[in-house]
Design a protein around this motif. Structure first.
Motif, short mmCIF file in Angstrom:
data_model
loop_
_atom_site.label_atom_id
_atom_site.label_comp_id
_atom_site.label_asym_id
_atom_site.label_seq_id
_atom_site.Cartn_x
_atom_site.Cartn_y
_atom_site.Cartn_z
N LYS A 165 0.85 -1.19 0.00
CA LYS A 165 0.00 0.00 0.00
C LYS A 165 0.89 1.24 0.00
O LYS A 165 1.94 1.26 0.63
CB LYS A 165 -0.90 0.01 1.23
N GLY A 166 0.42 2.28 -0.67
CA GLY A 166 1.17 3.53 -0.70
C GLY A 166 1.04 4.20 -2.06
O GLY A 166 0.24 3.80 -2.91
N SER A 167 1.83 5.27 -2.25
CA SER A 167 1.81 6.03 -3.49
C SER A 167 3.04 5.69 -4.33
O SER A 167 4.09 5.33 -3.80
CB SER A 167 1.81 7.53 -3.20
N PHE A 168 2.90 5.85 -5.64
CA PHE A 168 4.00 5.56 -6.56
C PHE A 168 4.05 6.65 -7.61
O PHE A 168 3.02 7.07 -8.16
CB PHE A 168 3.78 4.19 -7.21
N LEU A 169 5.27 7.13 -7.87
CA LEU A 169 5.46 8.21 -8.85
C LEU A 169 6.63 7.84 -9.75
O LEU A 169 7.70 7.43 -9.26
CB LEU A 169 5.76 9.52 -8.11
N VAL A 170 6.45 7.96 -11.04
CA VAL A 170 7.56 7.73 -11.97
C VAL A 170 7.68 8.94 -12.89
O VAL A 170 6.68 9.43 -13.43
CB VAL A 170 7.36 6.42 -12.78
N LEU A 171 8.90 9.47 -13.00
CA LEU A 171 9.15 10.66 -13.81
C LEU A 171 10.17 10.33 -14.89
O LEU A 171 11.20 9.70 -14.61
CB LEU A 171 9.71 11.81 -12.96
N PRO A 172 9.92 10.74 -16.14
CA PRO A 172 10.89 10.50 -17.22
C PRO A 172 12.12 11.40 -17.06
O PRO A 172 12.01 12.54 -16.62
CB PRO A 172 10.11 10.83 -18.49
N LEU A 173 13.28 10.87 -17.42
CA LEU A 173 14.52 11.64 -17.45
C LEU A 173 14.77 12.08 -18.89
O LEU A 173 14.82 11.24 -19.80
CB LEU A 173 15.69 10.78 -16.97
N TYR A 174 14.93 13.39 -19.11
CA TYR A 174 15.13 13.93 -20.45
C TYR A 174 16.58 14.36 -20.65
O TYR A 174 17.24 14.83 -19.71
CB TYR A 174 14.28 15.19 -20.67
N ASP A 175 17.07 14.25 -21.89
CA ASP A 175 18.34 14.88 -22.22
C ASP A 175 18.08 16.30 -22.70
O ASP A 175 16.93 16.79 -22.65
CB ASP A 175 19.13 14.05 -23.24
N ALA A 176 19.12 16.99 -23.19
CA ALA A 176 18.97 18.39 -23.61
C ALA A 176 18.04 18.55 -24.80
O ALA A 176 17.52 19.63 -25.05
CB ALA A 176 20.34 18.99 -23.93
N HIS A 177 17.83 17.45 -25.56
CA HIS A 177 16.94 17.50 -26.73
C HIS A 177 15.54 17.00 -26.40
O HIS A 177 14.75 16.72 -27.30
CB HIS A 177 17.54 16.65 -27.86
#
Length: 525
Positions: free
Chosen positions: A288-300
């Motif tokens: 149980k709990g929260s989950f967050l996923v964020l994309p990693l971007y390069d300079a482009h």
């Protein structure tokens, strides 16, 4: 010439065995004969003034960006900035903003898709708007800065929060700048920043955090062309997460975040049904709990991995991620991307050096050894040298993955390397009868980035053809390094000349050396 460059030039000119009276006569001669015309002096002063002005403008716009980016997420929403700027100078301002936006999107095509302004794109945008008005451009920029500064408000609490977060983000960048080509200190700095923020601004929630990078899937392409490899995580999760691989055909939302190019937040994982749990020992009732996923971007703005966080270790049922926390995590992603690509840039420079040395050795039998150093800044604005490649007279190379550090006070007989660094000029010396040529690799501002320490044994100079080949190698290595540095600064796609340049980044860096060699050959023909 700077003072260290002038001293080094004179030192190279007079050599090692010159007498003191001769040095005094040379000094008197230079004082008598050197004259600077009024036009030369004015030109020099104008250059200094312009350089200072450009630096001040950059600092001004960086400070403005930070004020607007109060949540330290590393980017600004393009439409929000446009909405405010459109009210500057009425209708004329709105027209200027629309024309500048068109130019900006032409220069940075990815803007139309992501709608985010990086610090560099923000500065470019403000300068483009100012150029659309008649009158003095500098005055227009000053007026724009004042207008934008008064358009954003920040409470004292928000200001303190933002200041603390920026300090943690800067620590991530410092970890990249002061540890050569090692990623481990960067991973640790990211985890530390997330933990510190949770303690200070996140109600002390217990979180798990992990970084996964995209790789080509060569072993099982039927599971997808790419995979995610987990390269770093919080200490408690290491036995379950570190070095694990996530494929597209497995449960999880990470690939959805990559495909959509935006964060995915799952406030209640127990109700989602498509979450991958690495710790299979955890009972179902505790998942149980929260989950967050964020994309990693390069300079482009291309995705190269993900940052994931969850609160499954926190027993409080209300442990969710708030908006200001998510914004900060976007800032962490931005800081990690800068740090990661800074180290990739170092790796590319090393690959250029390796390729250049491979080309040089069959052509220069008189060279006894070449040692390659990188110049690494310290936290107190000093620097040290990292020995990264040692090459003997057979061309056999040793690449130091854990670089050997040279400190000036401990290496008196290597002081010529530090003189070369500070003067950014070729330095000649003799140690125990062994002659050395220290040649700097420059960055884009002509500061020393690295050094080739070339030992030619008892010879005072190389045979003419070998000297010519050495000069050619150094010229091509510098051109390739400058190209790498320029690409790391730009947020536009690089121009590729050779078909082989479309392959992986590190191998591509070596190919750059041959590309410049071929281009020069073509020009000669």
């Amino acid at each position: 010439l700077t003072l260290p460059q002038f001293v080094q030039l004179m030192d190279n000119f007079v050599g090692e065995d010159i007498s003191l009276p001769t040095v005094k006569r040379l000094t008197t001669f230079i004082k008598r004969e050197y004259k600077q015309t009024k036009e030369e002096k004015m030109k020099q002063l104008e250059k200094v003034r312009r350089t200072s002005h450009v630096a001040q403008r950059k600092q001004l716009l960086e400070a403005l960006f930070e004020k607007w980016d109060s949540k330290a997420c590393g980017s600004l929403d393009l439409e929000e900035v446009i909405a405010v700027l459109s009210t500057f100078e009425g209708r004329m301002g709105k027209e200027a903003v629309m024309k500048a936006k068109e130019q900006l999107c032409s220069r940075y095509p990815q803007l139309s898709k992501v709608g985010k302004l990086s610090p560099r794109a923000f500065q470019t945008f403000v300068e483009l708007i100012a150029s659309k008005f008649t009158g003095n451009e500098d005055e227009t920029i000053d007026n724009l800065v004042r207008f934008l500064t008064t358009s954003v408000e920040q409470s004292h609490t928000e200001s303190l929060q933002s200041s603390a977060r920026r300090k943690w983000l800067q620590d991530i960048q410092k970890a990249a700048e002061t540890h050569g080509t090692s990623m481990e200190p960067v991973y640790k700095a990211v985890i530390k920043a997330l933990s510190q923020d949770m303690e200070a601004h996140g109600d002390n929630k217990r979180i798990s955090a992990y970084i996964a990078l995209l790789e080509e899937n060569r072993l099982s392409p039927e599971q997808g062309q790419v995979l995610l490899r987990y390269v770093a995580c919080t200490a408690d999760d290491a036995p379950y997460v570190l070095n694990q691989v996530l494929h597209r055909d497995m449960r999880g939302v990470s690939f959805a975040a990559i495909d959509q190019g935006k964060p995915i937040y799952v406030p209640r994982v127990q109700h989602h049904g498509n979450i991958h749990f690495w710790n299979s020992d955890r009972p179902v009732e505790e998942r149980k709990g929260s989950f967050l996923v964020l994309p990693l971007y390069d300079a482009h703005w291309r995705v190269f991995g993900i940052l994931g966080l969850d609160t499954l270790r926190d027993q409080c049922h209300k442990s969710i991620f708030l908006t200001h926390e998510i914004s900060f995590y976007e800032g962490v992603c931005h800081a990690f991307s800068k740090a990661y690509h800074h180290i990739c840039m170092w790796e590319n420079v090393l690959q250029v050096a390796v390729t250049a040395l491979d080309w040089l050795y069959p052509r220069t039998p008189s060279i006894h050894a070449v040692t390659t150093y990188l110049v690494t800044p310290e936290k107190d604005k000093s620097y040290h040298l990292w020995k990264v490649i040692t090459t003997d007279n057979t061309g056999l190379k040793e690449i130091h993955r854990s670089p050997v550090v040279l400190l000036r006070e401990e290496n008196l007989f290597r002081d010529y390397l530090f003189k070369c660094t500070e003067s950014s000029a070729v330095t000649l010396t003799s140690i125990y009868g062994q002659h050395h040529i220290a040649v700097p690799l420059h960055d884009l501002s002509r500061q020393t980035l690295g050094i080739f320490d070339i030992s030619i044994g008892h010879h005072k100079k190389l045979p003419p053809q070998e000297q010519k080949d050495l000069q050619k190698m150094l010229k091509m290595a510098q051109a390739a390094c400058s190209e790498i540095l320029q690409r790391s600064l730009e947020e536009r796609e690089p121009t590729q000349v050779l078909e082989a340049e479309h392959v992986g980044n590190v191998r591509h860096a070596g190919i750059l050396f041959h590309r410049f060699m071929l281009q020069e050959l073509r020009e000669c023909v």
